[in-house]
Design a protein around this motif. Structure first.
Motif, PDB file in Angstrom:
ATOM      1  N   GLN A  73       0.835  -1.205   0.000  1.00 25.11           N
ATOM      2  CA  GLN A  73       0.000   0.000   0.000  1.00 25.11           C
ATOM      3  C   GLN A  73       0.869   1.254   0.000  1.00 25.11           C
ATOM      4  O   GLN A  73       0.559   2.230  -0.676  1.00 25.11           O
ATOM      5  N   PHE A  77       1.773   4.683  -3.276  1.00 26.60           N
ATOM      6  CA  PHE A  77       1.894   6.130  -3.217  1.00 26.60           C
ATOM      7  C   PHE A  77       3.173   6.616  -3.891  1.00 26.60           C
ATOM      8  O   PHE A  77       3.274   7.770  -4.257  1.00 26.60           O
ATOM      9  N   MET A  81       1.155   8.835 -10.309  1.00 25.36           N
ATOM     10  CA  MET A  81      -0.156   8.797 -10.952  1.00 25.36           C
ATOM     11  C   MET A  81      -0.301  10.074 -11.773  1.00 25.36           C
ATOM     12  O   MET A  81       0.069  11.160 -11.309  1.00 25.36           O
ATOM     13  N   CYS A 101      -5.840  15.841  -7.443  1.00 26.07           N
ATOM     14  CA  CYS A 101      -5.029  14.649  -7.183  1.00 26.07           C
ATOM     15  C   CYS A 101      -5.782  13.413  -7.670  1.00 26.07           C
ATOM     16  O   CYS A 101      -6.951  13.227  -7.350  1.00 26.07           O
ATOM     17  N   ARG A 103      -5.459  10.405  -6.675  1.00 23.51           N
ATOM     18  CA  ARG A 103      -5.738   9.459  -5.597  1.00 23.51           C
ATOM     19  C   ARG A 103      -6.830   9.978  -4.667  1.00 23.51           C
ATOM     20  O   ARG A 103      -7.826   9.310  -4.442  1.00 23.51           O
ATOM     21  N   CYS A 104      -6.656  11.166  -4.095  1.00 19.46           N
ATOM     22  CA  CYS A 104      -7.599  11.638  -3.072  1.00 19.46           C
ATOM     23  C   CYS A 104      -8.689  12.550  -3.631  1.00 19.46           C
ATOM     24  O   CYS A 104      -9.604  12.925  -2.916  1.00 19.46           O
ATOM     25  N   CYS A 119      -2.461  14.017   0.342  1.00 18.60           N
ATOM     26  CA  CYS A 119      -2.344  12.582   0.646  1.00 18.60           C
ATOM     27  C   CYS A 119      -0.942  12.020   0.454  1.00 18.60           C
ATOM     28  O   CYS A 119      -0.670  10.901   0.850  1.00 18.60           O
ATOM     29  N   GLN A 121       0.561  11.363  -2.509  1.00 15.99           N
ATOM     30  CA  GLN A 121       0.707  10.607  -3.747  1.00 15.99           C
ATOM     31  C   GLN A 121       1.743  11.261  -4.659  1.00 15.99           C
ATOM     32  O   GLN A 121       1.737  12.471  -4.846  1.00 15.99           O
TER      33      GLN A 121
END
Length: 142
Positions: A73, A77, A81, A101, A103-104, A119, A121
Motif C-alpha cells: 500500500q 503512493f 499517478m 489529485c 488518488r484523493c 495525501c 501521492q
C-alpha cells in the motif's frame, strides 16, 4: 534476511503492485527477462549497475528497493499517478484552474509539484496540458 532475499521480495511486491509481468518489468529496467526472473526468485546477487537499472525502471530510490519496510500500500503512493483533471473557477481576475489529485480527488494550488500536499501521492504531469476541466455545479437560489 539476506540481500538477495530482500531484493527478491521487494521486486516481487513491486511487480504485483504494478501488475507487471517479469517481461514488462525487465523492459522497464533494461534487463533481460531471464536475468530479471533470476533476481525476482533470489537466485542471483545483482551488481550495483543492475541495482541502478532496477531503481530507474521502477522509478524508486535504492532505499525503497533495498529496505524491506514498505508495504504494498505504501509503494502505491510512490508510483506516479498522472494528473488528468483540474477544477475550473471563475474569479475576480478571470478563469483559473486547480489540479486534482488522482488518488484523493482533492484540488491543490500549485501545478507541477512532485507530491500531493494532501495525501502524499507521487504525481506525474506528462499529460496535464490536456487535462479535463471540471466546472463546479451552479447552485440554484430561488
Amino acid at each position: 534476511m539476506m540481500f538477495s532475499d530482500t531484493l527478491s521480495a521487494t521486486v516481487l511486491r513491486l511487480c504485483d503492485v504494478r501488475k507487471w509481468s517479469y517481461e514488462i518489468a525487465s523492459e522497464h529496467c533494461r534487463l533481460s527477462s531471464r536475468y530479471f526472473g533470476d533476481i525476482a526468485r533470489g537466485q542471483t546477487v545483482p551488481s550495483v549497475n543492475t541495482l541502478e537499472k532496477l531503481c530507474s525502471g521502477f522509478q524508486l530510490l535504492p532505499n525503497d528497493i533495498l529496505v524491506e519496510t514498505a508495504t504494498p500500500q505504501e509503494l502505491l503512493f510512490r508510483i506516479p499517478m498522472e494528473v488528468r483533471e483540474c477544477i475550473g473557477h471563475q474569479g475576480l481576475y478571470g478563469f483559473t484552474t486547480y489540479p486534482i489529485c488522482p488518488r484523493c480527488q482533492q484540488s491543490f494550488e500549485r501545478e507541477y509539484q512532485a507530491f500531493c500536499d494532501r495525501c502524499g501521492q507521487k504525481l506525474c504531469w506528462r499529460g496535464y496540458s490536456s487535462a479535463k476541466i471540471i466546472l463546479p455545479r451552479q447552485t440554484r437560489d430561488g
